[in-house]
Design an enzyme around this catalytic site. Structure first.
Site, PDB file in Angstrom:
ATOM      1  N   SER A 156       0.824  -1.207   0.000  1.00 32.87           N
ATOM      2  CA  SER A 156       0.000   0.000   0.000  1.00 32.87           C
ATOM      3  C   SER A 156       0.856   1.254   0.000  1.00 32.87           C
ATOM      4  O   SER A 156       2.002   1.252   0.494  1.00 32.87           O
ATOM      5  CB  SER A 156      -0.857  -0.028   1.263  1.00 32.87           C
ATOM      6  OG  SER A 156      -1.362   1.241   1.544  1.00 32.87           O
ATOM      7  N   ALA A 157       0.263   2.346  -0.477  1.00 32.78           N
ATOM      8  CA  ALA A 157       0.913   3.662  -0.394  1.00 32.78           C
ATOM      9  C   ALA A 157       1.112   4.077   1.061  1.00 32.78           C
ATOM     10  O   ALA A 157       1.881   5.007   1.331  1.00 32.78           O
ATOM     11  CB  ALA A 157       0.068   4.695  -1.118  1.00 32.78           C
ATOM     12  N   TYR A 174      -1.173  -0.107  10.274  1.00 33.02           N
ATOM     13  CA  TYR A 174      -1.388  -0.687   8.936  1.00 33.02           C
ATOM     14  C   TYR A 174      -0.146  -0.564   8.032  1.00 33.02           C
ATOM     15  O   TYR A 174       0.280  -1.534   7.397  1.00 33.02           O
ATOM     16  CB  TYR A 174      -2.593   0.011   8.302  1.00 33.02           C
ATOM     17  CG  TYR A 174      -2.932  -0.399   6.895  1.00 33.02           C
ATOM     18  CD1 TYR A 174      -3.528  -1.628   6.620  1.00 33.02           C
ATOM     19  CD2 TYR A 174      -2.684   0.463   5.820  1.00 33.02           C
ATOM     20  CE1 TYR A 174      -3.862  -1.993   5.316  1.00 33.02           C
ATOM     21  CE2 TYR A 174      -3.021   0.109   4.519  1.00 33.02           C
ATOM     22  CZ  TYR A 174      -3.605  -1.118   4.273  1.00 33.02           C
ATOM     23  OH  TYR A 174      -3.928  -1.464   2.993  1.00 33.02           O
ATOM     24  N   GLU A 210     -15.290   1.636   4.742  1.00 38.10           N
ATOM     25  CA  GLU A 210     -15.272   2.178   3.379  1.00 38.10           C
ATOM     26  C   GLU A 210     -14.255   3.316   3.256  1.00 38.10           C
ATOM     27  O   GLU A 210     -13.955   4.003   4.200  1.00 38.10           O
ATOM     28  CB  GLU A 210     -16.667   2.652   2.966  1.00 38.10           C
ATOM     29  CG  GLU A 210     -17.247   3.809   3.757  1.00 38.10           C
ATOM     30  CD  GLU A 210     -17.823   3.415   5.112  1.00 38.10           C
ATOM     31  OE1 GLU A 210     -17.608   2.276   5.567  1.00 38.10           O
ATOM     32  OE2 GLU A 210     -18.464   4.284   5.729  1.00 38.10           O
ATOM     33  N   LYS A 211     -13.777   3.510   2.023  1.00 44.69           N
ATOM     34  CA  LYS A 211     -12.824   4.583   1.764  1.00 44.69           C
ATOM     35  C   LYS A 211     -13.545   5.781   1.163  1.00 44.69           C
ATOM     36  O   LYS A 211     -14.723   5.685   0.801  1.00 44.69           O
ATOM     37  CB  LYS A 211     -11.754   4.079   0.808  1.00 44.69           C
ATOM     38  CG  LYS A 211     -10.940   2.973   1.455  1.00 44.69           C
ATOM     39  CD  LYS A 211      -9.770   2.593   0.610  1.00 44.69           C
ATOM     40  CE  LYS A 211      -8.805   1.793   1.464  1.00 44.69           C
ATOM     41  NZ  LYS A 211      -7.471   1.775   0.916  1.00 44.69           N
ATOM     42  N   ALA A 212     -12.800   6.887   1.012  1.00 42.88           N
ATOM     43  CA  ALA A 212     -13.422   8.167   0.645  1.00 42.88           C
ATOM     44  C   ALA A 212     -14.328   8.104  -0.602  1.00 42.88           C
ATOM     45  O   ALA A 212     -15.464   8.598  -0.536  1.00 42.88           O
ATOM     46  CB  ALA A 212     -12.341   9.226   0.469  1.00 42.88           C
ATOM     47  N   GLN A 261      -7.097  18.256   1.667  1.00 41.20           N
ATOM     48  CA  GLN A 261      -6.099  17.188   1.554  1.00 41.20           C
ATOM     49  C   GLN A 261      -6.216  16.549   0.160  1.00 41.20           C
ATOM     50  O   GLN A 261      -7.314  16.405  -0.367  1.00 41.20           O
ATOM     51  CB  GLN A 261      -6.233  16.153   2.687  1.00 41.20           C
ATOM     52  CG  GLN A 261      -7.499  15.358   2.782  1.00 41.20           C
ATOM     53  CD  GLN A 261      -8.617  16.027   3.589  1.00 41.20           C
ATOM     54  OE1 GLN A 261      -8.797  17.227   3.534  1.00 41.20           O
ATOM     55  NE2 GLN A 261      -9.394  15.224   4.298  1.00 41.20           N
ATOM     56  N   THR A 262      -5.070  16.215  -0.409  1.00 39.13           N
ATOM     57  CA  THR A 262      -5.063  15.714  -1.790  1.00 39.13           C
ATOM     58  C   THR A 262      -4.785  14.212  -1.833  1.00 39.13           C
ATOM     59  O   THR A 262      -4.071  13.674  -0.993  1.00 39.13           O
ATOM     60  CB  THR A 262      -3.982  16.437  -2.622  1.00 39.13           C
ATOM     61  OG1 THR A 262      -2.763  16.433  -1.875  1.00 39.13           O
ATOM     62  CG2 THR A 262      -4.387  17.840  -2.960  1.00 39.13           C
ATOM     63  N   ARG A 263      -5.348  13.574  -2.855  1.00 38.92           N
ATOM     64  CA  ARG A 263      -5.174  12.128  -3.043  1.00 38.92           C
ATOM     65  C   ARG A 263      -5.249  11.818  -4.543  1.00 38.92           C
ATOM     66  O   ARG A 263      -5.714  12.623  -5.343  1.00 38.92           O
ATOM     67  CB  ARG A 263      -6.323  11.349  -2.376  1.00 38.92           C
ATOM     68  CG  ARG A 263      -6.352  11.374  -0.863  1.00 38.92           C
ATOM     69  CD  ARG A 263      -5.208  10.571  -0.243  1.00 38.92           C
ATOM     70  NE  ARG A 263      -5.313  10.550   1.200  1.00 38.92           N
ATOM     71  CZ  ARG A 263      -4.907  11.524   2.006  1.00 38.92           C
ATOM     72  NH1 ARG A 263      -4.376  12.611   1.507  1.00 38.92           N
ATOM     73  NH2 ARG A 263      -5.028  11.417   3.306  1.00 38.92           N
TER      74      ARG A 263
HETATM   75  P1  NAD Z   1     -11.113  -5.944   1.245  1.00 41.53           P
HETATM   76  O1  NAD Z   1     -11.234  -5.692   2.710  1.00 41.53           O
HETATM   77  O2  NAD Z   1     -12.325  -5.752   0.410  1.00 41.53           O
HETATM   78  O3  NAD Z   1     -10.515  -7.391   0.973  1.00 41.53           O
HETATM   79  C1  NAD Z   1      -9.687  -8.070   1.873  1.00 41.53           C
HETATM   80  C2  NAD Z   1     -10.298  -9.420   2.137  1.00 41.53           C
HETATM   81  O4  NAD Z   1      -9.425 -10.153   3.003  1.00 41.53           O
HETATM   82  C3  NAD Z   1     -11.648  -9.325   2.843  1.00 41.53           C
HETATM   83  O5  NAD Z   1     -12.665  -9.946   2.097  1.00 41.53           O
HETATM   84  C4  NAD Z   1     -11.423 -10.022   4.168  1.00 41.53           C
HETATM   85  O6  NAD Z   1     -12.538 -10.754   4.629  1.00 41.53           O
HETATM   86  C5  NAD Z   1     -10.251 -10.939   3.831  1.00 41.53           C
HETATM   87  N1  NAD Z   1      -9.550 -11.349   5.040  1.00 41.53           N
HETATM   88  C6  NAD Z   1      -9.241 -10.595   6.122  1.00 41.53           C
HETATM   89  N2  NAD Z   1      -8.660 -11.354   7.062  1.00 41.53           N
HETATM   90  C7  NAD Z   1      -8.605 -12.619   6.555  1.00 41.53           C
HETATM   91  C8  NAD Z   1      -8.133 -13.855   7.083  1.00 41.53           C
HETATM   92  N3  NAD Z   1      -7.612 -13.929   8.305  1.00 41.53           N
HETATM   93  N4  NAD Z   1      -8.233 -14.949   6.307  1.00 41.53           N
HETATM   94  C9  NAD Z   1      -8.791 -14.884   5.059  1.00 41.53           C
HETATM   95  N5  NAD Z   1      -9.262 -13.737   4.527  1.00 41.53           N
HETATM   96  C10 NAD Z   1      -9.167 -12.631   5.273  1.00 41.53           C
HETATM   97  O7  NAD Z   1      -9.928  -4.987   0.741  1.00 41.53           O
HETATM   98  P2  NAD Z   1      -9.396  -4.678  -0.730  1.00 41.53           P
HETATM   99  O8  NAD Z   1      -9.629  -3.238  -0.968  1.00 41.53           O
HETATM  100  O9  NAD Z   1      -9.907  -5.665  -1.702  1.00 41.53           O
HETATM  101  O10 NAD Z   1      -7.826  -4.877  -0.504  1.00 41.53           O
HETATM  102  C11 NAD Z   1      -7.122  -6.028  -0.947  1.00 41.53           C
HETATM  103  C12 NAD Z   1      -5.651  -5.860  -0.604  1.00 41.53           C
HETATM  104  O11 NAD Z   1      -5.147  -4.683  -1.211  1.00 41.53           O
HETATM  105  C13 NAD Z   1      -5.366  -5.735   0.889  1.00 41.53           C
HETATM  106  O12 NAD Z   1      -4.155  -6.369   1.189  1.00 41.53           O
HETATM  107  C14 NAD Z   1      -5.186  -4.249   1.069  1.00 41.53           C
HETATM  108  O13 NAD Z   1      -4.380  -3.929   2.181  1.00 41.53           O
HETATM  109  C15 NAD Z   1      -4.534  -3.857  -0.236  1.00 41.53           C
HETATM  110  N6  NAD Z   1      -4.743  -2.447  -0.546  1.00 41.53           N
HETATM  111  C16 NAD Z   1      -5.964  -1.997  -0.927  1.00 41.53           C
HETATM  112  C17 NAD Z   1      -6.127  -0.655  -1.201  1.00 41.53           C
HETATM  113  C18 NAD Z   1      -7.465  -0.105  -1.630  1.00 41.53           C
HETATM  114  O14 NAD Z   1      -7.548   1.083  -1.865  1.00 41.53           O
HETATM  115  N7  NAD Z   1      -8.515  -0.890  -1.750  1.00 41.53           N
HETATM  116  C19 NAD Z   1      -5.053   0.236  -1.101  1.00 41.53           C
HETATM  117  C20 NAD Z   1      -3.826  -0.262  -0.702  1.00 41.53           C
HETATM  118  C21 NAD Z   1      -3.665  -1.610  -0.444  1.00 41.53           C
END
Ligand code: NAD
Length: 343
Positions: free
Chosen positions: A125-126, A156, A198-200, A227-229
């Site tokens: 992640s960023a 995180y 949820e995110k922004a 704030q910028t994104r």
């Molecule tokens: P999400 O929360 O929708 O998906 C993550 C999934 O992991 C969930 O369905 C959750 O139930 C599952 N999970 C959590 N703990 C678990 C466990 N112990 N065993 C099995 N499954 C488990 O999030 P996402 O947005 O789809 O993100 C996916 C990945 O991308 C994550 O690693 C997240 O940190 C990374 N990420 C996402 C973003 C974003 O903007 N969405 C940004 C940076 C990084």
């Protein structure tokens, strides 16, 4: 069939496939011709954003090493997207929980190594970037080397940075072919839009839809709105994941849009899509994250020819439509419950 490095004979594992990005990835892998996609998530299947009937769908907790072992059995490629995470409101208030995701990636790496998998993708992640480089809303985009010296987002971000390094050392010491992408705010349909994680972009859509439905045109914005994104549409993210997984790039790489917007600018976009103007109240005490952040895409453009193709306005339109539909479905269910309770 052979595409890039991919071994189409063995199953491909998507850990966290019941989540937002994982659900889209499972659908894409199946559409690309993978016959055996194994999808594992801790949530009950009713709560998965997408369930592909052609995938092998398993409910299991991947913090437990025995479940990681079963998940990795016979697998060719692993995509680890499983993580306990959410938007700023969630990660600022659940630092220990966020850090516990280290168990998932640690056990997944150990079992992927022992199962002799082909390649292992980790979603970073960023939030790994040094906070001192993100104090000014007038941002200098973050390049990959800006993660060090380390001062990531507390909780995180530290977990993500540690897990990135673990991927690196499993590659160096055990020869496991790891690939790491640093996602920057991914958004789109079939993701979290309510409930606190949820995110922004999704939160803004929901607030505008709720305001339209209730007639209460007041909206709360976290922070001063300046704030910028940058926000990355899911289709662009999926395309990047594939390129990174197929590449020879060994170090973590940015996967994010560089179309910078203020939170106020994001609200303008959603208001325009929803066709209403809201009265904005700024909550300066709410979690708002760093002041400014953008992705420097020099490396991914040079190395993989990837650039985001979806304009924020277009991606938000699709996201808004999906959330509006979900919102209306939920309202119908609520109304039906109220009606049956009052009969
Ligand atoms: P999400 O929360 O929708 O998906 C993550 C999934 O992991 C969930 O369905 C959750 O139930 C599952 N999970 C959590 N703990 C678990 C466990 N112990 N065993 C099995 N499954 C488990 O999030 P996402 O947005 O789809 O993100 C996916 C990945 O991308 C994550 O690693 C997240 O940190 C990374 N990420 C996402 C973003 C974003 O903007 N969405 C940004 C940076 C990084």
């Amino acid at each position: 069939m052979s595409h890039g490095h991919t071994d189409y004979g063995r199953p491909v594992l998507v850990a966290g496939g019941g989540g937002f990005i994982g659900g889209h990835l499972v659908a894409k892998l199946l559409a690309e011709g993978h016959k055996r996609v194994r999808c594992v998530d801790i949530k009950q299947q009713d709560d998965w954003y997408q369930v592909a009937p052609d995938a092998e769908n398993i409910v299991a907790d991947l913090t437990l090493i025995e479940n990681c072992k079963a998940a990795c059995e016979d697998v060719g490629d692993v995509y680890n997207l499983a993580c306990d995470m959410g938007g700023m409101g969630f990660i600022e208030n659940n630092k220990a929980l966020c850090m516990l995701s280290v168990l998932i990636n640690t056990h997944m790496l150990m079992e992927a190594r022992d199962a002799g998998v082909n390649r292992y993708f980790y979603a970073s992640s960023a939030c790994v970037y040094n906070a001192d480089k993100q104090v000014n809303p007038d941002v200098v985009p973050l390049k990959e080397s800006d993660a060090y010296p380390a001062m990531p987002e507390d909780g995180y971000g530290w977990e993500k940075l540690f897990s990135e390094r673990m991927c690196r050392h499993f590659r160096e010491d055990y020869g496991l072919q790891t690939r790491v992408a640093r996602f920057h705010n991914v958004y789109g349909p079939y993701g979290t839009w309510d409930g606190g994680r949820e995110k922004a972009p999704a939160a803004m859509c929901r607030k505008v839809i709720a305001a339209g439905a209730s007639g209460d045109h007041n909206i709360e914005i976290w922070g001063d709105g300046e704030q910028t994104r940058s926000f990355t549409y899911i289709d662009d993210c999926l395309h990047g994941i594939k390129l990174i997984m197929d590449s020879d790039l060994l170090e973590p790489i940015n996967l994010g849009s560089s179309e910078l917007v203020t939170i106020n600018g994001l609200v303008d976009i959603v208001e325009e899509i929803g066709g209403i103007t809201l009265k904005r109240a700024y909550n300066l005490d709410a979690p708002k994250g760093v002041n400014g952040r953008n992705s420097d895409n020099t490396m991914i453009l040079d190395q993989l020819g990837w650039a985001p193709e979806t304009r924020l306005r277009d991606g938000m339109e699709k996201t808004y439509q999906w959330i509006e539909n979900e919102y209306q479905q939920r309202e119908k269910i609520k109304q039906a419950a109220t009606t049956s309770a009052s009969v």
